[in-house]
Design an enzyme around this catalytic site. Sequence first.
Site, short mmCIF file in Angstrom:
data_model
loop_
_atom_site.label_atom_id
_atom_site.label_comp_id
_atom_site.label_asym_id
_atom_site.label_seq_id
_atom_site.Cartn_x
_atom_site.Cartn_y
_atom_site.Cartn_z
N ASP A 8 0.86 -1.19 0.00
CA ASP A 8 0.00 0.00 0.00
C ASP A 8 0.89 1.24 0.00
OD1 ASP A 8 -2.03 -1.81 0.17
OD2 ASP A 8 -2.56 -1.37 2.26
N ASP A 129 -15.12 -3.73 -0.52
CA ASP A 129 -14.61 -3.39 0.81
C ASP A 129 -15.80 -3.14 1.72
OD1 ASP A 129 -11.99 -3.42 -0.29
OD2 ASP A 129 -12.32 -1.39 -1.05
#
Length: 239
Positions: A8, A129
């Site tokens: 990330d 998500d």
Amino acid sequence: MIILPAIDIIEQKPVRLYQGDYNKQEQVGNNILDLAKAFEKEGAQYLHMVDLDGAKKSEKCNQQSICEVAASLHIPVEVGGGIRSMEDVAYYLEHGVERVILGTAAIEDRTFLKQAIKRYQAHIAVGIDCRDGYVCGRGWLSESKLYYLTFAKEMQALGVKTIIVTDIAKDGTMMGPNLEMLKKLKESVSINVIASGGIKDITHIQALKELGIYGAITGKAMYAKTLSLPEALTLCKEE
């Protein structure tokens, strides 16, 4: 089952967040490319990368670093975060990325999603998500009224081949994946399911494998060294 190490990115640095909170970030390396090459050297079959700045700002922000990795590795790379147009999709796919993940765009712009699937087919994945079962977008900061099972079925009907499912409450916690949620998902759709969030050790990899999950994304567990990538890969190859 395949294992996808995660990188990330915030401001061109590799980080990990806790439960998707941008205020709870930890830098996990000095150089994104070096980290990616280390994962490849350990045997990774695929790399998962997320432009966290892009997800928050709704535009590509760390694309140069991401494309440098994609061009330098011999394994496929998938990318999500801030991808909002056909031009964004084309940019990544033309610069060596194998699969582009649409999250917010899949929730908010079905016309774009359909166009992307029609043109790029299996090179498009959708990120689901979830917070309390409901799908979130915009860097997990915006909650929709879409229930994850309903949304997953819609994605399958549109021709999506791969979904990446994260329980936000589990992400970065190393408390284990949400197996109940993933089991229901596996019973509801027949497309590839990649599980993300909560993985700590080899027992969690085993549990996902037993569920018949297609892939598992793991980041923090490898940075914290509670999970060995080679060990996980060996387990996944066993019948």
